[in-house]
Scaffold this motif. Sequence first.
Motif, PDB file in Angstrom:
ATOM      1  N   ALA A 165       0.910  -1.285  -0.043  1.00 46.71           N
ATOM      2  CA  ALA A 165      -0.089   0.012   0.003  1.00 46.71           C
ATOM      3  C   ALA A 165       0.858   1.020  -0.071  1.00 46.71           C
ATOM      4  CB  ALA A 165      -0.977   0.078   1.168  1.00 46.71           C
ATOM      5  N   TRP A 166       1.225   1.666  -0.883  1.00 48.79           N
ATOM      6  CA  TRP A 166       2.280   2.899  -1.344  1.00 48.79           C
ATOM      7  C   TRP A 166       1.757   3.960  -0.394  1.00 48.79           C
ATOM      8  CZ3 TRP A 166       6.807   1.504  -3.498  1.00 48.79           C
ATOM      9  CH2 TRP A 166       6.634   0.364  -4.460  1.00 48.79           C
ATOM     10  N   ILE A 167       0.470   4.329  -0.539  1.00 40.82           N
ATOM     11  CA  ILE A 167      -0.027   5.690  -0.128  1.00 40.82           C
ATOM     12  C   ILE A 167      -0.154   5.367   1.327  1.00 40.82           C
ATOM     13  CG2 ILE A 167      -1.832   7.127  -0.233  1.00 40.82           C
ATOM     14  CD1 ILE A 167      -2.235   6.636  -3.167  1.00 40.82           C
ATOM     15  N   PRO A 170       3.470   4.797   5.679  1.00 38.48           N
ATOM     16  CA  PRO A 170       4.392   5.860   6.067  1.00 38.48           C
ATOM     17  C   PRO A 170       5.661   5.860   5.530  1.00 38.48           C
ATOM     18  CG  PRO A 170       3.152   4.875   8.031  1.00 38.48           C
ATOM     19  CD  PRO A 170       2.852   4.007   6.879  1.00 38.48           C
ATOM     20  N   ASP A 171       6.149   4.702   5.141  1.00 42.48           N
ATOM     21  CA  ASP A 171       7.593   4.852   4.642  1.00 42.48           C
ATOM     22  C   ASP A 171       7.957   5.020   3.171  1.00 42.48           C
ATOM     23  OD1 ASP A 171       8.496   4.168   7.035  1.00 42.48           O
ATOM     24  OD2 ASP A 171       8.231   1.852   6.644  1.00 42.48           O
ATOM     25  N   THR A 172       6.526   5.161   2.396  1.00 42.05           N
ATOM     26  CA  THR A 172       6.672   5.335   0.973  1.00 42.05           C
ATOM     27  C   THR A 172       5.653   6.377   0.661  1.00 42.05           C
ATOM     28  OG1 THR A 172       4.868   3.662   0.839  1.00 42.05           O
ATOM     29  CG2 THR A 172       7.182   2.879   0.520  1.00 42.05           C
ATOM     30  N   SER A 173       4.665   6.808   1.727  1.00 38.63           N
ATOM     31  CA  SER A 173       3.499   7.784   1.079  1.00 38.63           C
ATOM     32  C   SER A 173       4.274   9.346   0.729  1.00 38.63           C
ATOM     33  CB  SER A 173       2.621   8.059   2.282  1.00 38.63           C
ATOM     34  OG  SER A 173       3.346   8.394   3.278  1.00 38.63           O
ATOM     35  N   LEU A 174       5.262   9.527   1.131  1.00 28.84           N
ATOM     36  CA  LEU A 174       5.897  10.896   0.847  1.00 28.84           C
ATOM     37  C   LEU A 174       6.587  10.437  -0.679  1.00 28.84           C
ATOM     38  CD1 LEU A 174       6.420  13.587   1.651  1.00 28.84           C
ATOM     39  CD2 LEU A 174       8.615  13.173   2.893  1.00 28.84           C
ATOM     40  N   LEU A 175       7.205   9.590  -0.934  1.00 25.13           N
ATOM     41  CA  LEU A 175       7.675   9.238  -2.111  1.00 25.13           C
ATOM     42  C   LEU A 175       6.926   9.348  -3.311  1.00 25.13           C
ATOM     43  CD1 LEU A 175      10.302   6.362  -1.042  1.00 25.13           C
ATOM     44  CD2 LEU A 175      10.700   8.807  -1.180  1.00 25.13           C
ATOM     45  N   SER A 259       2.712  11.432   7.752  1.00 24.32           N
ATOM     46  CA  SER A 259       4.177  11.352   7.010  1.00 24.32           C
ATOM     47  C   SER A 259       3.873  12.421   5.744  1.00 24.32           C
ATOM     48  CB  SER A 259       4.155   9.782   6.374  1.00 24.32           C
ATOM     49  OG  SER A 259       3.105   9.383   5.493  1.00 24.32           O
ATOM     50  N   THR A 260       2.604  12.770   5.241  1.00 23.28           N
ATOM     51  CA  THR A 260       2.525  13.684   4.290  1.00 23.28           C
ATOM     52  C   THR A 260       1.831  14.899   4.652  1.00 23.28           C
ATOM     53  OG1 THR A 260       0.713  12.716   3.710  1.00 23.28           O
ATOM     54  CG2 THR A 260       2.427  11.933   2.503  1.00 23.28           C
TER      55      THR A 260
END
Length: 317
Positions: A165-167, A170-175, A259-260
């Motif tokens: 779950a990219w969005i 928290p580790d990938t949402s900003l990316l 995180s975003t």
Amino acid sequence: MNAKALVQEQSVVTRARKGNVSGQHHLAGYLFIAPWLLGFLLLTLWPIVRSFYLSFTEYSLLDDPSWIGFGNYSDIFLNDRMFRQALKVTFAFVILSVPLKLFFSLMVAILLNKSLRGIQMYRTAIYFPSLIGGSIAVSVLWRNIFGLDGYVNHMLGWFGIQGIAWIANPDTSLLTLVLLNTWQFGSTMVIFLAGLKQIPQDLYESASVDGATPLRKFWHITLPMLSPVMFFNLVLGIIGSFQMFTSAFIITNGGPAGSTYMYALFLFEKAFKNYQMGYASALAWILLVIIAVLTALNFLVSKYWVYYEAEGGRDPR
């Protein structure tokens, strides 16, 4: 009346006529710019002055503003944990997205700076995403692409890779937001392409005669000659990234786990969800100061790496 007095009288009359004509020209000019000037005063300057005053007040839109001095600013810096979180996330976004956007736009501009058949079509296709900008439709599309059942995970499934779950992570949402901002590099690419067109080809021909490799040409000719354009894109990129709002609001709404949680989103919630207009005005002025300081720092250090041929500057390398 002697001739001298007559000449002086004619000179006075001529100057008066010229003054009248000049005054009429000035009046016409002011009339032409009056709509813009009125819009600037009422829609730009007055809101700026008003927000500065409101930043020192407690104002909820329902009651009259009450003066509290630096109360909003002290609460922001001393007591507001979400302010520090929003600032941290926004700085991380700027640090990641601005260099990536500059790099990819420059690389694509170099690829498109060639005399090939159909090159105009490729330039138009690559520039197109910037026309739609950070719109709501693009944000919704991006949310579908990186969702748990989105296109990215669907493509990874072809290779037997378990999607995430990219969005919602928290580790990938900003990316995902960084990638969206990088994807919309069309405007920056066009500016780089215009700068590349202005580099004299004689420099490359002379370097070829001296046996310079393409990498040395890029490092010692392209980058120094393109440094003013790069500086321009850098400043605009930093300013635009600090104001990023739509993507964070539509795609993640500041989550997961903050995180975003962008600064502009934090300001929006304080103003239009909590109705703390005075507090939000103070946040806006803090953002203005941050951007102004970073812009000033960029101008100060630009003399060490920006090369201006017209000023007789030297290659900073």
